[in-house]
Scaffold this motif. Structure first.
Motif, short mmCIF file in Angstrom:
data_model
loop_
_atom_site.label_atom_id
_atom_site.label_comp_id
_atom_site.label_asym_id
_atom_site.label_seq_id
_atom_site.Cartn_x
_atom_site.Cartn_y
_atom_site.Cartn_z
N GLU A 7 0.81 -1.22 0.00
CA GLU A 7 0.00 0.00 0.00
C GLU A 7 0.85 1.27 0.00
N GLY A 28 -3.87 9.33 0.03
CA GLY A 28 -4.44 9.82 1.27
C GLY A 28 -3.37 10.39 2.19
N TYR A 29 -2.11 10.01 1.90
CA TYR A 29 -0.98 10.46 2.73
C TYR A 29 0.21 10.71 1.82
N GLN A 72 -1.91 15.24 4.51
CA GLN A 72 -2.86 14.16 4.68
C GLN A 72 -4.22 14.57 4.12
N ARG A 74 -8.42 13.68 3.54
CA ARG A 74 -9.65 12.96 3.83
C ARG A 74 -10.79 13.71 3.13
N PRO A 75 -11.34 13.23 2.03
CA PRO A 75 -11.04 11.99 1.34
C PRO A 75 -9.77 12.09 0.51
N THR A 76 -9.45 11.02 -0.20
CA THR A 76 -8.22 10.96 -0.97
C THR A 76 -8.32 11.80 -2.25
N SER A 97 0.85 6.97 0.23
CA SER A 97 -0.01 5.85 0.55
C SER A 97 -1.46 6.26 0.32
N SER A 99 -3.75 5.49 2.31
CA SER A 99 -4.29 5.75 3.63
C SER A 99 -3.16 6.07 4.59
N ASP A 101 -3.26 5.42 7.60
CA ASP A 101 -3.20 4.31 8.54
C ASP A 101 -2.21 3.24 8.12
N GLN A 116 -9.36 17.64 5.84
CA GLN A 116 -10.42 16.71 6.20
C GLN A 116 -11.76 17.32 5.86
#
Length: 205
Positions: A7, A28-29, A72, A74-76, A97, A99, A101, A116
């Protein structure tokens, strides 16, 4: 240490000549991990690139990113555009990545931006700042977050505020400084010297 896995994608981008690259993947990151000297892989702290997230933009748009900058989403977003001026002998190491996470990257404290909200739209721009008060960024009732940066090359401090702002009562942003706002109101500004400008990026519908 840069972790690896299915990922996570790591890019090493040579910056020897002026260039631009488009990376099409779900992000997403985004972590500008470091700059390194191409000859021996040692860390170089002087590098800089400009990133545009969520779509192509004009030459003057984008957010300058330096060593260990993180963004970062949110959403991607589905597209990242990277742009740079010639920095011979230096390459950028980018970690991305789908995400946040999925990735834990340890380094010196980062400059971190977090976006976000329900909308994936991100807009960027550049606005000249003169010695007379002027509207720099228009109102946007759907705006969720606004980042404003004064480039290090600005000849003087930029002063920001509402439509009554003056050099005496506004918020001062020194060359190289930045701020994050959550207002939907328009932003006005001026400077004691002509020739400066601000870069901005907003998230919203």
């Amino acid at each position: 240490m840069i972790p690896s896995g299915p990922e996570i994608t790591v890019y090493r981008i040579p910056l020897d000549a002026d260039g631009q690259t488009l990376i099409r993947q779900r992000v997403g990151y985004f972590h500008l991990w470091q700059f390194e000297n191409s000859a021996d892989g040692t860390v170089n702290l002087s590098g800089q690139i400009t990133a545009v997230f969520g779509g192509q933009a004009s030459q003057d748009d984008g957010v300058p990113l330096s060593y260990n900058s993180r963004v970062q989403f949110r959403p991607t977003v589905e597209l990242v555009t990277l742009r740079w001026t010639a920095q011979p002998g230096i390459r950028a190491v980018i970690v991305m990545s789908a995400s946040a996470d999925a990735l834990e990257a340890n380094n010196i404290p980062a400059r971190q931006l977090v976006f976000q909200g329900q909308s994936p739209r991100i807009a960027t721009g550049v606005q000249t700042v003169g010695t007379s008060r002027t509207q720099l960024i228009p109102a946007n009732s759907f705006r969720q977050r606004l980042i404003v940066q004064a480039p290090v090359t600005n000849p003087a401090t930029v002063v920001l505020g509402d439509n009554t702002v003056t050099l005496a009562n506004g918020l001062q942003i020194e060359p190289g400084g930045s701020l994050v706002l959550t207002t939907s109101a328009p932003l006005f500004g001026l400077s004691a010297s002509a020739g400066g400008f601000v870069r901005w990026m907003e998230e919203g519908a």
